[in-house]
Design a protein around this motif. Structure first.
Motif, short mmCIF file in Angstrom:
data_model
loop_
_atom_site.label_atom_id
_atom_site.label_comp_id
_atom_site.label_asym_id
_atom_site.label_seq_id
_atom_site.Cartn_x
_atom_site.Cartn_y
_atom_site.Cartn_z
N LEU A 431 0.82 -1.21 0.00
CA LEU A 431 0.00 0.00 0.00
C LEU A 431 0.85 1.26 0.00
N SER A 432 2.02 1.16 0.61
CA SER A 432 2.84 2.35 0.74
C SER A 432 3.32 2.86 -0.62
N LEU A 433 3.31 1.97 -1.63
CA LEU A 433 3.76 2.41 -2.94
C LEU A 433 2.66 3.17 -3.67
N VAL A 434 1.43 2.90 -3.26
CA VAL A 434 0.31 3.49 -3.96
C VAL A 434 0.04 4.87 -3.37
N ALA A 435 0.04 5.87 -4.23
CA ALA A 435 -0.17 7.22 -3.73
C ALA A 435 -1.65 7.46 -3.46
N ARG A 436 -2.48 7.06 -4.41
CA ARG A 436 -3.91 7.31 -4.25
C ARG A 436 -4.69 6.23 -4.98
N LEU A 437 -5.92 6.07 -4.62
CA LEU A 437 -6.83 5.22 -5.39
C LEU A 437 -7.81 6.15 -6.08
N GLU A 438 -7.99 5.96 -7.37
CA GLU A 438 -8.91 6.84 -8.08
C GLU A 438 -9.91 6.01 -8.86
N ASP A 439 -11.01 6.61 -9.14
CA ASP A 439 -12.02 6.00 -9.97
C ASP A 439 -12.04 6.83 -11.25
N VAL A 440 -11.59 6.25 -12.34
CA VAL A 440 -11.48 7.08 -13.54
C VAL A 440 -12.64 6.79 -14.47
N ASP A 441 -13.23 7.87 -14.98
CA ASP A 441 -14.30 7.74 -15.95
C ASP A 441 -13.68 7.33 -17.28
N MET A 442 -14.10 6.21 -17.79
CA MET A 442 -13.51 5.70 -19.04
C MET A 442 -13.63 6.69 -20.19
N ALA A 443 -14.71 7.46 -20.14
CA ALA A 443 -14.93 8.40 -21.24
C ALA A 443 -13.86 9.48 -21.25
N SER A 444 -13.24 9.73 -20.12
CA SER A 444 -12.27 10.82 -20.06
C SER A 444 -10.88 10.37 -20.49
N ILE A 445 -10.73 9.09 -20.82
CA ILE A 445 -9.41 8.61 -21.24
C ILE A 445 -9.16 9.05 -22.68
N GLU A 446 -7.99 9.62 -22.88
CA GLU A 446 -7.65 10.06 -24.22
C GLU A 446 -6.46 9.25 -24.69
N LEU A 447 -6.24 9.28 -25.96
CA LEU A 447 -5.08 8.60 -26.49
C LEU A 447 -4.04 9.63 -26.87
N SER A 448 -2.85 9.47 -26.44
CA SER A 448 -1.82 10.38 -26.85
C SER A 448 -0.61 9.55 -27.21
N ASN A 449 -0.11 9.74 -28.40
CA ASN A 449 1.04 8.97 -28.84
C ASN A 449 0.76 7.47 -28.75
N GLY A 450 -0.49 7.10 -28.95
CA GLY A 450 -0.83 5.68 -28.94
C GLY A 450 -1.01 5.11 -27.55
N GLN A 451 -0.84 5.96 -26.54
CA GLN A 451 -0.95 5.46 -25.16
C GLN A 451 -2.17 6.07 -24.49
N PRO A 452 -2.86 5.28 -23.69
CA PRO A 452 -3.98 5.89 -22.97
C PRO A 452 -3.48 6.84 -21.88
N VAL A 453 -4.06 8.01 -21.81
CA VAL A 453 -3.70 8.96 -20.76
C VAL A 453 -4.98 9.55 -20.20
N VAL A 454 -4.86 10.14 -19.06
CA VAL A 454 -6.02 10.81 -18.51
C VAL A 454 -5.54 12.12 -17.92
N GLN A 455 -6.39 13.14 -17.98
CA GLN A 455 -5.99 14.40 -17.37
C GLN A 455 -6.22 14.28 -15.88
N TYR A 456 -5.16 14.49 -15.14
CA TYR A 456 -5.26 14.26 -13.71
C TYR A 456 -4.55 15.37 -12.99
N ARG A 457 -5.27 16.13 -12.22
CA ARG A 457 -4.71 17.26 -11.48
C ARG A 457 -3.89 18.17 -12.37
N GLY A 458 -4.49 18.46 -13.51
CA GLY A 458 -3.86 19.43 -14.40
C GLY A 458 -2.70 18.87 -15.19
N LYS A 459 -2.48 17.58 -15.12
CA LYS A 459 -1.36 17.00 -15.86
C LYS A 459 -1.86 15.78 -16.60
N LEU A 460 -1.05 15.33 -17.54
CA LEU A 460 -1.40 14.09 -18.22
C LEU A 460 -0.80 12.92 -17.43
#
Lengths: 682, 164
Positions: A431-460
């Motif tokens: 558990l100590s390695l895990v910073a947070r647990l999040e529930d991500v809305d699948m619709a908000s996942i974008e593809l960038s450079n062929g990789q799935p990314v999500v906008q999270y706290r103002g960052k990718l």
């Protein structure tokens, strides 16, 4: 008239005490021999020796005794000052100040006592106005009472103040994550009050009236337990609180119950034994089993049982009598449990001797001693047994207490996050390695450079699915474990989060699949242990192009030597440090590290575990600092114990810094810090 | 029994090779002769009642009472990677002192004290079993056999040995 007292060196008294202890043992041996020989001509002289020895022992013990009042001498002043400072009227009553106890014990309880009196005056008592409002006299009273009771000293510290506020403790317990609301509702008030003995319970928000009450209570408790004592607490809201400390008269000789299990004899300190119960098929008590766990019905309560035989991994003797078991009901703090043994002998006065250094890592024993018949016997440590019997401690009668014991003593347990991903067995990650647990809305996942990314706290944030066959849906939500490193983070997509458990992680089968460290039994199930490092590098390599980032640019070439006996931590930390831009060399033991030193290797910083078999981390540090080629290399200690005292010990041994084992952020920060400081100094 | 004098005996191990002639207590384990510098030896014991210690490393045979002091017994056979002693075989112990703690080394039999000249001393052959090389400072060539010199501190520094 000439003075009737002389000053004597304490060492001399200590020495005298040891000698007398030996004499007592020899006498016991002689008496044992005598008993087997009738009509011996030695009987009369031995009887005389017996008396003289007993008197001598008593006399020597007395030379070490001091009235407890000596430890109280400064308290009136302290209370007067406090009263002045806090604007309260406080009356300090001290009863039984002439009760004598061993000076060694006296030294050890001095500080805890002072602390508790201060607590009572400061937090226990209300202000004068408050007291009058609730119909009490304006002057608050703090009472100290000391007296002998059955070979022990009892010290009571009581106040007639406001008592502990159960509701506030509940709130804080939930806030600090010590218990859930649901758990709290099943607890008795007594159990809830125990929370104030938990480490760090009230340090978070000192402003509330109840909080200060617990500051350092865990330290008090640890100190008292260290000398074989116990602490109890009674509190009634509005009426006040009483703390009852029970400590042995002396540390040198303790009364112990001798028991036998699988043909071996052991001693259990009498102070923790509450009662003995005989359980047999024909008696009113029988041992029942809940999923294999033995329990005993005792006066309408279920008593958890520990089998000494399985705990100590003793071989069952042939022809052993299974129908009859004796249960030593043992109390550690407020946690009560039963130790199952085959036979119970007498109680004996024993002289506790420390065990040999090569055996000191065995938590189950607090020492060893020589019995009257000349045989050596191991002394069981009820605290160690309580914490080693991990599973059964979550039971009625002492939940709050035992968890406290666990946090204090169970260094190799860690919190693990269990989850499902990609079918198959449950997966686990520390558990100590895990910073947070999040529930991500699948619709908000974008593809960038062929990789799935999500906008999270103002960052990718890059997302990595554990399941290689993972397909992105456009709807629904998916749980994601967020791993953070510096200001970068990555998310690991999983199917379902199951639980958080605290277990000893023993990887039993090494995995040949990438991304897994192996399998372990967690919460009774075969579980795959995730190699978080694998996924971290996957995200970072793919995403950041190289295995380093700007913040570590300068340190990139730094060489780190990691000394840790646990393959688990080596596996865990190596990828972590490499990702952070260090070049990592790992060794299993301090000796191997020293071999590297001799072999002419050099490192910029050494990270070493403290508890290791063979040469310990502290010894290693001393060896390194003591004129080795690495004497100027910074040393960082890695340990599961990170109290101020450990820190001190580490510093003395030559470590530059100290990091808790599971705190990766602190480790990376400390490494960077240590290196830059070192460069600055060089 | 006074243990105040004991520490003075320490530190001899490193110098064994240098001086001209050295006295060794010899012992046999599985037909091989071993030697320990005589100054490190406290006592030689015959059969003793030993209390087993649960959860201890396998090499620790248990503990015993030597005139009021508790001595940890080490099975040298297991320590050297040799098979365990057959039950009926007699055993003897050599008691040594390491940093103020007493240890009893269980061997098959204890022989005489030999005074050996450093001319017969040789370093460990490079091909010697790694477990033996770890605990031996060298070999003495005797007339009809070889004697392995055991380094007590290294012999007792095995897995699970914590800081002393």
């Amino acid at each position: 008239m000439a003075a009737q007292t002389i000053r004597v060196n304490v060492d001399l008294l200590e020495n005298l005490m040891t000698m007398v202890s030996e004499l007592v043992l020899t006498r016991n041996q002689l008496l044992q021999i005598l008993r087997s020989q009738k009509d011996s001509e030695f009987a009369a002289p031995l009887q005389r020796l017996n008396h003289v020895t007993s008197e001598l022992q008593e006399g020597v013990m007395k030379t070490r005794m001091q009235p407890i009042g000596n430890a109280w001498a400064k308290l009136p002043r302290l209370v007067r000052d406090l009263a002045h400072e806090l604007g309260k009227k406080i009356d300090l009553q001290m009863l039984g100040a002439d009760t004598e106890l061993d000076r060694q014990v006296l030294e050890l309880i001095k500080d805890p006592l002072t602390h508790m009196v201060r607590n009572s005056a400061d937090h226990g008592l209300e202000t004068g106005a408050d007291r009058q409002r609730s119909g009490k006299s304006e002057t608050g009273r703090v009472t100290l009472n000391a007296y002998h009771e059955g070979g022990h000293i009892i010290i009571e510290i009581s106040d007639d103040g406001r008592g502990l506020d159960i509701e506030k403790i509940k709130q804080k317990a939930v806030q600090n994550g010590l218990a859930t609301e649901a758990e709290l509702t099943t607890m008795s008030d007594q159990q809830i009050q125990q929370f104030i003995m938990k480490p760090g319970f009230s340090t978070a928000a000192r402003v509330t009236s109840v909080s200060g009450r617990g500051v350092g209570m865990d330290v008090v408790k640890t100190n008292i337990e260290k000398i074989g004592g116990t602490i109890e607490m009674k509190s009634t809201k509005g009426k006040g609180s009483t703390f009852i400390i029970k400590i042995p008269l002396t540390l040198a000789i303790v009364s112990a119950l001798i028991v036998e299990c699988a043909g071996e004899r052991f001693a259990i300190p009498q102070i923790s034994v509450v009662e003995l119960v005989r359980a047999a098929s024909d008696s009113e008590h029988t041992i029942e089993r809940l999923k294999g766990t033995p329990v005993l019905r005792l006066r309408n309560r279920l008593l958890p049982l520990v089998s000494l035989q399985s705990l100590l991994r003793l071989d069952r003797e042939d022809g052993a009598n299974d129908d009859e078991t004796f249960i030593v009901v043992t109390q550690v703090g407020t946690y009560t449990f039963g130790i199952m043994v085959d036979r119970v002998f007498d109680t004996e006065e024993i002289v506790v001797k420390p065990v040999a250094p090569i055996l000191r890592h065995i938590e189950m024993f607090s020492g060893n001693t020589i019995l009257g018949d000349g045989s050596v016997i191991m002394i069981l440590d009820p605290n160690g047994i309580a914490s080693a019997s991990g599973e059964i401690t979550i039971s009625e009668g002492g939940r709050g207490e035992t968890t406290a014991v666990q946090t204090a003593r169970q260094d190799d347990r860690m919190a693990l996050l269990l989850f499902m991903a990609g079918g198959g067995a449950p997966k686990a990650v520390p558990l100590s390695l895990v910073a947070r647990l999040e529930d991500v809305d699948m619709a908000s996942i974008e593809l960038s450079n062929g990789q799935p990314v999500v906008q999270y706290r103002g960052k990718l944030m890059p997302l990595v699915p554990i399941d290689p066959a993972f397909e992105r849906h456009n709807e629904g939500r998916q749980p994601v474990l967020v791993f953070a490193d510096g200001d970068r983070s990555m998310g690991l997509i999983v199917d379902e989060i199951l639980d958080i458990v605290e277990e000893k992680l023993v990887v039993q089968l090494a995995a040949d699949r990438p991304g897994y460290m192996g399998s372990a039994i967690i919460a009774g199930k075969a579980t795959d242990v995730l190699d978080a490092g694998h996924y971290l590098t996957r995200a970072y390599k793919d995403w950041f192009g190289s295995s380093s980032s700007e913040s570590f640019e300068e340190e990139r070439a730094h060489r780190v030597l990691l000394v840790d006996d646990s393959p688990f931590f080596r596996n865990l930390l190596t990828p972590l440090l490499s990702v952070a831009g260090y070049s990592v060399t790992t060794v299993e033991s301090a000796n191997e590290a020293l071999n590297l030193c001799e072999a002419g290797e050099s490192f910029d910083v050494i990270v070493s575990d403290i508890e290791m078999p063979g040469m310990s981390g502290l010894e290693f540090a001393q060896a390194v600092r003591n004129g080795s080629r690495w004497q100027d290399t910074p040393l960082v200690a890695l340990s599961s114990h990170a109290s101020a005292r450990d820190l001190d010990r580490g510093r003395q041994a030559g470590f530059d810094d100290y990091v808790a084992k599971f705190d990766r952020d602190a480790l990376l920060y400390t490494l960077a810090q240590t290196l830059s400081e070192h460069r600055g100094a060089a | 029994m006074s243990n105040a004098k004991l520490p003075a005996k320490r530190g001899k191990t490193e110098e064994t090779i240098v001086s001209g002639s050295q006295d060794f207590v010899t012992m046999t384990i599985a037909d091989q002769m071993f030697g320990i510098p005589v100054l490190q030896v406290q006592d030689v014991l015959g059969h003793q009642r030993i209390t087993r210690i649960p959860l201890a490393p396998p090499e620790v045979a248990g503990s015993l009472n030597l005139r009021g002091r508790i001595v940890t017994a080490i099975d040298v056979r297991l320590r050297l990677g040799l098979p365990a002693r057959p039950k009926d075989k007699p055993k003897m112990s050599i008691v040594v002192d390491l940093r103020g703690e007493l240890y009893s080394l269980i061997v098959d039999s204890v022989g005489e004290v030999l005074s050996l000249s450093s001319e017969d001393f040789e370093r460990n052959p490079a091909t010697l079993d790694i477990r033996w090389r770890e605990v031996s400072t060298g070999i003495y060539r005797l007339n009809n056999q070889l004697m392995v010199v055991l380094d007590v501190s290294r012999l007792l520094n095995f897995a699970n040995m914590e800081a002393a």
